[in-house]
Scaffold this motif. Structure first.
Motif, PDB file in Angstrom:
ATOM      1  N   GLU A 116      29.185  70.451  62.863  1.00 13.16           N
ATOM      2  CA  GLU A 116      30.060  69.318  62.621  1.00 13.16           C
ATOM      3  C   GLU A 116      30.646  69.307  61.225  1.00 13.16           C
ATOM      4  OE1 GLU A 116      27.558  66.072  63.503  1.00 13.16           O
ATOM      5  OE2 GLU A 116      27.402  66.530  65.635  1.00 13.16           O
ATOM      6  N   GLY A 117      30.678  70.448  60.568  1.00 14.26           N
ATOM      7  CA  GLY A 117      31.228  70.489  59.226  1.00 14.26           C
ATOM      8  C   GLY A 117      30.141  70.252  58.191  1.00 14.26           C
ATOM      9  N   GLU A 118      30.364  70.756  56.992  1.00 15.47           N
ATOM     10  CA  GLU A 118      29.368  70.644  55.944  1.00 15.47           C
ATOM     11  C   GLU A 118      29.542  69.356  55.161  1.00 15.47           C
ATOM     12  OE1 GLU A 118      30.045  74.240  53.812  1.00 15.47           O
ATOM     13  OE2 GLU A 118      28.717  75.406  55.103  1.00 15.47           O
ATOM     14  N   ALA A 119      28.428  68.802  54.702  1.00 14.09           N
ATOM     15  CA  ALA A 119      28.469  67.553  53.953  1.00 14.09           C
ATOM     16  C   ALA A 119      29.188  67.751  52.622  1.00 14.09           C
ATOM     17  CB  ALA A 119      27.053  67.043  53.714  1.00 14.09           C
ATOM     18  N   LEU A 120      29.710  66.664  52.080  1.00 15.11           N
ATOM     19  CA  LEU A 120      30.508  66.730  50.862  1.00 15.11           C
ATOM     20  C   LEU A 120      29.616  66.835  49.633  1.00 15.11           C
ATOM     21  CD1 LEU A 120      33.006  63.905  51.799  1.00 15.11           C
ATOM     22  CD2 LEU A 120      33.351  66.358  52.028  1.00 15.11           C
ATOM     23  N   LYS A 121      30.058  67.637  48.665  1.00 18.36           N
ATOM     24  CA  LYS A 121      29.309  67.806  47.431  1.00 18.36           C
ATOM     25  C   LYS A 121      29.800  66.830  46.366  1.00 18.36           C
ATOM     26  CE  LYS A 121      28.162  71.124  43.815  1.00 18.36           C
ATOM     27  NZ  LYS A 121      28.421  72.450  43.234  1.00 18.36           N
ATOM     28  N   TYR A 122      28.871  66.406  45.541  1.00 17.27           N
ATOM     29  CA  TYR A 122      29.204  65.515  44.433  1.00 17.27           C
ATOM     30  C   TYR A 122      30.200  66.182  43.490  1.00 17.27           C
ATOM     31  CZ  TYR A 122      28.632  63.501  39.782  1.00 17.27           C
ATOM     32  OH  TYR A 122      28.862  62.976  38.540  1.00 17.27           O
ATOM     33  N   ASP A 123      31.237  65.445  43.115  1.00 19.26           N
ATOM     34  CA  ASP A 123      32.250  65.934  42.177  1.00 19.26           C
ATOM     35  C   ASP A 123      32.458  64.859  41.120  1.00 19.26           C
ATOM     36  OD1 ASP A 123      34.398  66.855  40.771  1.00 19.26           O
ATOM     37  OD2 ASP A 123      35.622  67.347  42.518  1.00 19.26           O
ATOM     38  N   PRO A 124      32.063  65.118  39.885  1.00 20.34           N
ATOM     39  CA  PRO A 124      32.172  64.090  38.844  1.00 20.34           C
ATOM     40  C   PRO A 124      33.606  63.703  38.507  1.00 20.34           C
ATOM     41  CG  PRO A 124      31.593  66.216  37.884  1.00 20.34           C
ATOM     42  CD  PRO A 124      31.496  66.384  39.365  1.00 20.34           C
ATOM     43  N   GLU A 125      34.583  64.523  38.928  1.00 19.97           N
ATOM     44  CA  GLU A 125      35.973  64.221  38.600  1.00 19.97           C
ATOM     45  C   GLU A 125      36.655  63.339  39.642  1.00 19.97           C
ATOM     46  OE1 GLU A 125      37.832  67.970  38.153  1.00 19.97           O
ATOM     47  OE2 GLU A 125      36.931  68.391  36.205  1.00 19.97           O
ATOM     48  N   PHE A 126      36.012  63.129  40.779  1.00 19.66           N
ATOM     49  CA  PHE A 126      36.658  62.380  41.855  1.00 19.66           C
ATOM     50  C   PHE A 126      36.568  60.880  41.599  1.00 19.66           C
ATOM     51  CE2 PHE A 126      36.406  60.264  46.036  1.00 19.66           C
ATOM     52  CZ  PHE A 126      37.697  60.541  46.459  1.00 19.66           C
ATOM     53  N   MET A 148      31.774  62.552  62.884  1.00 22.21           N
ATOM     54  CA  MET A 148      30.765  63.136  63.774  1.00 22.21           C
ATOM     55  C   MET A 148      29.426  63.290  63.077  1.00 22.21           C
ATOM     56  SD  MET A 148      32.087  63.341  66.658  1.00 22.21           S
ATOM     57  CE  MET A 148      30.742  64.229  67.445  1.00 22.21           C
ATOM     58  N   ARG A 149      29.435  63.512  61.771  1.00 28.13           N
ATOM     59  CA  ARG A 149      28.163  63.598  61.045  1.00 28.13           C
ATOM     60  C   ARG A 149      27.499  62.238  60.903  1.00 28.13           C
ATOM     61  NH1 ARG A 149      31.304  67.048  57.608  1.00 28.13           N
ATOM     62  NH2 ARG A 149      31.419  65.431  56.005  1.00 28.13           N
ATOM     63  N   ASN A 150      28.269  61.167  61.168  1.00 29.46           N
ATOM     64  CA  ASN A 150      27.730  59.805  61.042  1.00 29.46           C
ATOM     65  C   ASN A 150      28.073  58.982  62.289  1.00 29.46           C
ATOM     66  OD1 ASN A 150      26.969  59.595  57.880  1.00 29.46           O
ATOM     67  ND2 ASN A 150      28.869  60.763  58.112  1.00 29.46           N
ATOM     68  N   ILE A 151      28.001  59.611  63.440  1.00 29.69           N
ATOM     69  CA  ILE A 151      28.473  58.980  64.659  1.00 29.69           C
ATOM     70  C   ILE A 151      27.714  57.700  64.992  1.00 29.69           C
ATOM     71  CG2 ILE A 151      26.947  60.349  66.129  1.00 29.69           C
ATOM     72  CD1 ILE A 151      30.576  59.234  66.884  1.00 29.69           C
ATOM     73  N   PHE A 197      32.787  54.666  52.439  1.00 33.94           N
ATOM     74  CA  PHE A 197      31.336  54.497  52.333  1.00 33.94           C
ATOM     75  C   PHE A 197      30.600  55.733  52.846  1.00 33.94           C
ATOM     76  CE2 PHE A 197      27.868  53.617  55.340  1.00 33.94           C
ATOM     77  CZ  PHE A 197      26.839  53.406  54.443  1.00 33.94           C
ATOM     78  N   LEU A 198      31.058  56.309  53.962  1.00 35.60           N
ATOM     79  CA  LEU A 198      30.411  57.509  54.495  1.00 35.60           C
ATOM     80  C   LEU A 198      30.513  58.663  53.507  1.00 35.60           C
ATOM     81  CD1 LEU A 198      31.579  57.430  58.229  1.00 35.60           C
ATOM     82  CD2 LEU A 198      29.404  56.644  57.275  1.00 35.60           C
ATOM     83  N   GLU A 199      31.677  58.805  52.862  1.00 35.74           N
ATOM     84  CA  GLU A 199      31.827  59.836  51.832  1.00 35.74           C
ATOM     85  C   GLU A 199      30.931  59.548  50.641  1.00 35.74           C
ATOM     86  OE1 GLU A 199      35.114  61.762  50.504  1.00 35.74           O
ATOM     87  OE2 GLU A 199      36.380  61.454  52.262  1.00 35.74           O
ATOM     88  N   ASP A 200      30.868  58.278  50.281  1.00 32.50           N
ATOM     89  CA  ASP A 200      30.042  57.874  49.142  1.00 32.50           C
ATOM     90  C   ASP A 200      28.584  58.258  49.386  1.00 32.50           C
ATOM     91  OD1 ASP A 200      29.388  56.797  46.729  1.00 32.50           O
ATOM     92  OD2 ASP A 200      29.666  54.705  47.326  1.00 32.50           O
TER      93      ASP A 200
END
Length: 723
Positions: free
Chosen positions: A39-49, A603-606, A689-692
């Motif tokens: 279902e795709g890889e989880a997002l990595k922390y990015d201090p610039e975002f 899908m990762r948070n269905i 929120f899901l991205e957070d």
């Protein structure tokens, strides 16, 4: 504290905002690791975002060019319709010479169509060939029964064609040669046609039976039968004319109703900002109460009308009329409404009982959306922009459709009363003819008269183009509003300190970004939905044709399954598009990339999506229905004359349900415009929120951006604050 300062550093390379790498999460997100492959890889922390990126480029340019070309083509279609059509043909009757009663030169005062011998219309072939009797425009419909005899041969009583000079012929010759009607009966004006108002049995004049051209008695049953077949032609015109007149008389009341709907919707949304929990629970209870009251009222009306004869029309009028207000007099109508309202009541009651815990969580999420809307109050007024644009395109579509429907040249056909054309040489019934050169010397009694307007074979294709233009433009404008609001609410969510870091004029900046960079993406997404909707419409048309030609249950079942599948597909694609617009508003990627990333995140948070997002949508829908239902019920009682205060101020109408339906539909769209702000806020905040949750873990280096209330609702916390 260094970690916190790092959160507010200005980004140096926005291209690295989204980095796809596996992320080891705490125990509460353990299931995430098992799904990253499929279902795709989880997002990595990015201090610039820090929310919507600034460095972006134009997306889906080819779709934008295609949309612009399509609009130019739509303009060409409109130009052709304007030069070829005449809408007055649809609303006013046409005589045997192809002239529009009440409109064409010389007929300005003759607004009603009179049939010489209506009994000739009492045949099923009328539907295909038209009524084989002369039809002329008259100033008023007959107010008495009359037929021609030697004793009543007074020319002043004759109704004749205006193409003959009655002073140069005897009354006997005028009638026998078909220049004037042999008889007429007392008639009423229905949809601009003179339709007999007759009793049962043989019709007479002072005790003498009235005879038609075949010397047969004219009966009420025969005229009623004729009216039935004529109704196939004139149903739409009657309703359209009556509705148009009602709108003309009550336009100021309709505007007042729309104003009330807008005020009620705005107050409702404003109250959500301060007392969201109270308003949501009140919406639920009020909706259940309204549906319960509707069930009680419809059942009471059904029981009242069940044993009452509500027939207030003669047979001819009943066969001809399509006044939908008459259905209010039928007990079956109220029985159907009772079944619908009691079903809605029971479903909502069960939802309230079994989902009360999840409703509490969803209410809290709406409360956060209320804070976002409160901090960006301009979002409440922004829907007016797409609303006006949608009204413009809807009006444009209606005008083009009206002119296209009335495009064409007058077509004349041979009409043969009885069997006069049988055995005639060179004269065939229903064949096209030239009105000016037609010669009936070989077949006395045959007539060449107006049948209909010849339609160019390309007109149906232009109608399809026009309908598709409506779908694409409406979905395009709706998507544009969604992306603008998504960009504004994303700016609010990704501000670490909501009281200081929210950018000024977020709606304006989001509007500019969307208009400058992502019109092509909006055109792409709306095109997909428009294509699916067009396929659904075509399938509905096929189903309509199948109903007329076959009773095969297997075919009907297959069509029903196809329609259901396409409906589900459209709903699914709308869901994907909506989240793709949120992603595009934040990251500036094209439609396909945004849709893919948004779908993978969902899908990762269905489980969370089903529990929170959909329940929230349901609650907002209930709130919208309370506003619509309240205004609808109030307008129904006002226009039906059951509120004494307004009774003397309501003008007499053809159908009192006309303003009720228009105000209800208008209220639905107005309420939808306001509630769409909250719906978009919830969807944007939820996706953010899901991205957070995937990017951050609440530590000092990676704190959550969500508000304190949202952390409490979802059992999250910033650990460094406790330390």
């Amino acid at each position: 504290m260094k970690g916190r300062k790092g959160r507010h550093a200005n980004p140096t390379r926005s291209e690295h905002v989204l980095v796809q790498e596996p992320l080891v999460r705490p125990a509460d997100d353990a299931g995430l690791r098992s799904r990253v492959v499929s279902e795709g890889e989880a997002l990595k922390y990015d201090p610039e975002f820090r929310g919507p990126i600034k460095g972006r480029s134009c997306t889906d340019i080819l779709c934008l060019l295609l949309f612009l070309v399509f609009l130019v083509g739509w303009g060409v279609v409109a130009g052709f319709a304007a030069t070829s059509g005449d809408p007055s043909r649809l609303l006013y009757p046409t005589d045997s010479f192809g002239r529009v009663c009440g409109k064409d030169p010389g007929l300005e005062d003759k607004k009603f169509l009179f049939f010489f011998d209506l009994t000739k219309c009492a045949s099923p072939k009328v539907i295909a060939t038209g009524c084989p009797t002369p039809q002329v425009c008259v100033e008023k419909c007959p107010s008495k029964n009359w037929f021609y005899t030697s004793a009543t041969a007074d020319k002043k009583d004759l109704i004749c064609k205006d193409t003959v000079n009655i002073t140069q012929m005897t009354a006997d010759k005028l009638v026998n040669e078909g220049h004037c009607a042999r008889y007429y009966v007392e008639s009423d004006d229905l949809a601009g046609r003179c339709i007999p108002k007759v009793p049962d049995g043989v019709i007479d004049m002072e005790g003498v039976p009235i005879l038609d051209d075949e010397n047969e008695p004219v009966t009420g049953e025969l005229l009623a039968k004729a009216s039935k077949f004529l109704a196939r032609f004139y149903q739409a015109s009657e309703v359209a004319d009556g509705v148009f007149q009602d709108i003309k008389m009550t336009w100021w009341i309709l505007l007042a109703g729309f104003g009330v709907a807008m005020v009620v919707s705005f107050i409702w949304i404003l109250l959500l900002r301060f007392i969201s929990a109270v308003m949501i629970w009140f919406s639920l209870v009020a909706f259940i109460g309204l549906s319960g009251f509707g069930a009680y009222y419809t059942l009471n009306k059904y029981l009242t009308l069940r044993n009452i004869d509500n027939s207030t029309m003669t047979k001819a009028e009943f066969e001809f009329t399509t006044e939908f207000s008459k259905y209010a007099e039928l007990e079956t109508t109220w029985l159907i409404l009772f079944i619908i309202t009691v079903t809605i009541f029971l479903v909502c009651l069960l939802v309230l009982i079994f989902l009360r815990k999840r409703i509490n969580i969803a209410i809290a999420l709406i409360g956060q959306a209320s804070k976002a809307v409160g901090d960006i109050m301009s979002t409440l007024f922004f829907p007016v922009v797409p609303y006006i644009l949608q009204l413009f395109f809807l009006a444009f579509f209606c005008v083009v459709a009206l002119f296209l429907s009335s495009a064409g040249k007058a077509e004349y056909r041979v009409m043969c009363p009885g069997n006069v054309c049988v055995g005639c040489n060179g004269v065939t019934e229903n064949a096209t003819c030239n009105f000016e050169t037609f010669d009936n010397s070989s077949c006395p009694g045959a007539m060449c008269q107006f049948y209909d307007y010849y339609v160019d074979p390309n007109i149906p294709r232009l109608h399809i183009y026009n309908v598709f233009g409506l779908f694409w433009s409406m979905f395009f404008i709706s998507a544009f509003g969604e992306m603008v609001l998504a960009g504004a609410f994303a700016s609010w969510y990704w501000a670490f300190d909501k009281s200081k870091d929210v950018p000024s004029l977020p709606v304006t900046y989001s509007f500019g970004r969307t208009l400058r960079y992502h019109i092509g993406t909006i055109a792409f997404g709306s095109l997909i939905i428009a294509i699916v909707r067009m396929i659904r419409v075509i399938l509905e048309y096929i189903d309509y044709k199948v109903k007329q030609q076959t009773d095969s249950k297997i075919v009907r079942c297959l069509l029903c399954c196809c329609r259901c599948c396409l409906w589900c597909l459209e709903k699914f694609l709308k869901f994907i598009n909506r989240n793709a617009y949120v992603y595009c508003a934040i990251y500036g990627k094209n439609f396909c990339v945004s849709a893919k990333n948004a779908f993978s995140l969902i899908m990762r948070n269905i489980a969370r999506v089903v529990v929170l997002d959909k329940v929230t949508d349901f609650l907002l829908f209930i709130g919208k229905m309370v506003v619509v239902g309240g205004v609808a019920v109030a307008s129904f009682f006002i226009f039906s004359g059951e509120v004494p205060v307004f009774k003397d101020h309501i003008p007499q109408m053809n159908y009192y349900l006309t303003p009720v339906i228009i105000i209800t539909v208008g209220t639905f769209f107005i309420a939808s415009a306001f509630f769409s702000v909250y719906s978009m806020a919830v969807d944007t905040l939820f996706l953010s929120f899901l991205e957070d949750c995937e990017r951050n873990d609440g530590s000092a280096e990676k704190p959550y951006f969500m508000s304190k209330d949202l952390m409490r609702i979802l059992e999250k916390k910033n650990k460094f604050k406790e330390e």
